[in-house]
Structure formats: C-alpha cells, structure tokens
Design an enzyme around this catalytic site. Structure first.
Site, mmCIF file in Angstrom:
data_model
loop_
_atom_site.group_PDB
_atom_site.id
_atom_site.type_symbol
_atom_site.label_atom_id
_atom_site.label_comp_id
_atom_site.label_asym_id
_atom_site.label_seq_id
_atom_site.Cartn_x
_atom_site.Cartn_y
_atom_site.Cartn_z
ATOM 1 N N ALA A 104 -4.313 19.604 -2.251
ATOM 2 C CA ALA A 104 -5.223 18.201 -2.379
ATOM 3 C C ALA A 104 -4.181 17.173 -2.135
ATOM 4 O O ALA A 104 -2.899 17.455 -1.854
ATOM 5 C CB ALA A 104 -5.464 18.247 -3.790
ATOM 6 N N LYS A 105 -4.874 16.064 -2.037
ATOM 7 C CA LYS A 105 -3.976 14.872 -1.852
ATOM 8 C C LYS A 105 -4.673 13.673 -2.435
ATOM 9 O O LYS A 105 -5.994 13.590 -2.376
ATOM 10 C CB LYS A 105 -3.652 14.387 -0.513
ATOM 11 C CG LYS A 105 -2.174 13.720 -0.538
ATOM 12 C CD LYS A 105 -1.041 14.735 -0.556
ATOM 13 C CE LYS A 105 0.380 14.106 -0.430
ATOM 14 N NZ LYS A 105 1.106 14.722 -0.511
ATOM 15 N N GLY A 106 -4.139 12.488 -3.032
ATOM 16 C CA GLY A 106 -4.680 11.219 -3.237
ATOM 17 C C GLY A 106 -3.975 10.200 -3.060
ATOM 18 O O GLY A 106 -2.799 10.017 -2.634
#
Length: 417
Positions: A104-106
C-alpha cells in the site's frame, strides 16, 4: 517512454519480468491493478485562522499475501498515479523479501516546509480520520516515508486509538520507541542499502572498502547510508539535497557533514570544505557506486548514457526510468533494484509489528541481525534467478521472484465469489 510516469515504469517492469515466469493471464491482469484507492479532502484550520483544503490518497494494491503495508509521504508532487506505483512496488518488495504483507502507499499533496508543526499535526490527524476505515493492525499498517517521521506516526497512532477507545500501537510502524516503536527502525532503510551495496561489491569481486560512492539525497535514507558506508571504509565523495550537491574527490568527512547539516536547518548549502556541484554532475560522476536516495525518475536516458558509475544501488523508489534501465543493461552497468535495495525499512517495520502484536520487544542487535539475514537471503535468491534463468538484469530477476510468489498466493486463494 522517456516521459513515463512511475506507474508506467512499474507496469513495464512487470511485463518484462513476465517473459521469465509462468503466470496465468487472469492472475497477471489482477496483479497490474490496485484493489482500491481512496481520495480524501482534508480541510485544515491554519495558524492564521483560514481554512485550507488538501487532497490526499491511500492506495491498497494487493493483499493476497497478507495485510497491506506501506508508507505515507507529504510532498507537492504526490499524485494518484504515484501512490499506485509506490503501492505496487511495496507489493513486490514485501514478496521479494518474503514478508507476510501486501503493498500500500499513501500521500498528501502539500509542501511541509511551508507548514508549522501544529498545521502538520492537524493535517496528519485529519488524514488519519479520513483513511481510518481502511487501516488497522490486520488490514493496512502505514509507516513513514518522504517528509514523515516517528512523530507523524505517533499522531496517526493516537488518532486511530482515540476512535478505538484504547491504545493500538500495532496500527502503524516507525513509531517512537516510547510508544511501541523498535530501536533501529529509523536507520533500517539506510542500513539495508549499505548491506546490499557491500553484497553487490562482493558479487562483482571487489570490496566496498576504499570504493568511491556518490549519494543523491541526504535525508534519512541517504545520510544513514553515507554514515554506514563511511564506517565500512568507503569514500563517500559526493552527497546532495534539493539545493545542490557537494563533492570532495578524497572523500567527505561524513561526521562533519552531518554536524553541519544539523546546524544548518537540514541543508548542505554553504558547506565550505567541499566543492559545490550540480545534481546532474553528481549523477554522472566517475565513481564506483551511485546511490540515488531521493525521488522517482532521476536517472533518465540522458543521465544513463552519460553515467560513469560502475554500479547503481537504488535507495529511492523508482529512481530509474524504464528506458534508462534498458540503457544501463546495454552498457552492462549492474543495478540493484529498489524493491531489494531499500527493503530494510519494511523488514524492520514487520519486526516492529510482530513485537507489538506479541507485546514483547527485542534489543536492537537482534533486530539488525534479522534485517541483515533477510536481506542477504533475498539478495542470494535474486542472484540465483538471474544466473539460472539467464535473465538480462537483476531488476527483472527480482521481479520474477516477487511476481511468482504473489501470483501463487492468488492461485491458492482462488477468486471470490
């Protein structure tokens, strides 16, 4: 693809690796697309009383191997495509080093230098509220990235915990040790880069001691890498930040540079014992190893054609464009890919998460030994694939391992409903 986005680069890397691994067509299509991406608007009351609205994202790419895992960055260039690419790279990274995580990444579109600490705290807490329905200790575990740090993670943990009604330290990693973080996490990515740099020199029949090294980027990862390689005997001849680069052909005094940066508001500019050069001159310097440790797409075709380094170790995510990587293959310049070179951070994040889940902590020596064991094992597996399958470059070899492991997980789990 000279002007390709990070997402274009990642998808092209996947396609190249597919030639060397047998993956079902349907599963491969699933691997190319994120499971979900959330866009959130974050209204924040600024110090002057005005309200500013920031845009932010959280991309969850693949969970076949376990909960989503990935950092959160604060930067003006954050975009949906960028976080999608970074989430994909995290998926392949966790698979390559065989962690039970997905990717994931934000990110939040902002310029942290223009914000006060109070404004950054409010922005962080608002972002946490915006994504809290899609994160959790068994769902998605954020971590630091560009322009975020242990304090940022403490605010995320606190905000999430307030909604749960009790402390939940395992919801994030990279926290301060006082609230469940693990000693060694801050240095983990840079430590991992120094380990794989030593490994690639050994593989090429040389030694990192007395090697000339240039490091683009002198933030957490670049500075720790410089310090540890300096301790291993390397000559770190050039380092840079957003303002430019400094160079000394005899090797920089890294301890002195670190002290200077601490006293100069985190900047290298004005460091008189060394010569000032441009970032382009650093990237094309005549060195034994180039370590890009900043942002994506800094090694373009033009840079790759002029590069004089004997080997590249990708401390940053996606620093080399797809076409530039092809140029480096043609020029027989080995590249240790980002999904291995900078995996130290997620390895120690995994160890922190395990410790939080068990409510038991390990001393830093054990953490660092586990980090080195996992990285060197993954490095050896990458070399084995590279040699046995006669793959043209190390990146593609690494991708074959990561894609195969993730595809196998999808195959075993099947398709619901």
């Amino acid at each position: 693809m000279a002007d390709s986005s990070p997402l274009d680069n990642m998808l092209a890397q996947m396609e190249r690796a597919r030639e060397y691994v047998d993956i079902d067509d349907g599963i491969f299509e699933r691997l190319k697309t994120p499971e979900r991406t959330l866009t959130v608007s974050l209204p924040v009351r600024m110090d002057d009383g005005s309200v500013e609205v920031f845009e932010a994202y959280r991309c969850q790419f693949d969970s076949a191997r376990g909960p989503f895992k990935g950092g959160i960055r604060y930067h003006p260039t954050v975009s949906k495509d960028e976080v999608s690419a970074l989430a994909g790279w995290m998926t392949w990274k966790t698979a390559l080093v065989d962690l039970p995580f997905g990717g994931a990444k934000g990110g939040i579109i902002c310029e942290p230098k223009d914000l006060s600490e109070g404004e950054i705290e409010q922005l962080t807490r608002r972002y946490t509220e915006g994504i809290r329905r899609m994160i959790g200790p068994d769902i998605d575990i954020p971590a630091p990235d560009v322009n975020t740090n242990p304090r940022t993670m403490a605010w995320i943990m606190d905000t999430y915990s307030m909604y749960q009604g009790h402390a939940v330290p395992e919801v994030v990693t990279g926290k301060p040790p006082e609230i469940g973080g693990t000693d060694g996490r801050v240095e983990a990515t840079g430590r991992g880069v120094s380990i794989v740099t030593e490994e690639i020199f050994d593989y090429l029949g040389t030694h990192v001691g007395d090697a000339d090294v240039a490091i683009q980027g002198f933030g957490n990862v670049g500075s720790v890498t410089a310090q540890l390689l300096d301790e291993r005997g390397a000559n770190v001849v050039a380092v840079s930040d957003v303002g430019g680069a400094i160079y000394d052909p005899d090797g920089l005094d890294i301890t002195d540079v670190l002290d200077y940066v601490d006293d100069n508001d985190g900047r290298l500019d004005g460091y008189e014992p060394a010569e000032e050069i441009s970032n382009d001159e650093l990237l094309t310097a005549d060195v034994d190893a180039l370590i890009p440790a900043a942002i994506e797409n800094v090694i373009t075709v033009d840079v790759a054609e002029r590069m004089q380094a004997d080997v590249v170790v990708e401390a940053a995510n996606g620093p080399t464009t797809f076409d530039a990587a092809s140029v480096l293959v043609d020029r027989e310049i080995p590249v240790v890919p980002d999904i291995l070179a900078n995996a130290g951070g997620v390895i120690v994040s995994y160890l922190e998460w395990v410790q939080n889940s068990q409510q038991y902590s390990w001393e830093v020596g054990e953490v660092n030994r586990d980090l080195e064991d996992r990285l060197t094992m993954a490095f050896d597996e990458m070399l084995a694939a590279y040699e046995e399958k006669e793959i043209p470059d190390l990146r593609t070899a690494a991708y074959t391992i990561a894609l195969e492991r993730t595809a196998n997980a999808h195959n075993l789990r099947g398709l619901f409903p």
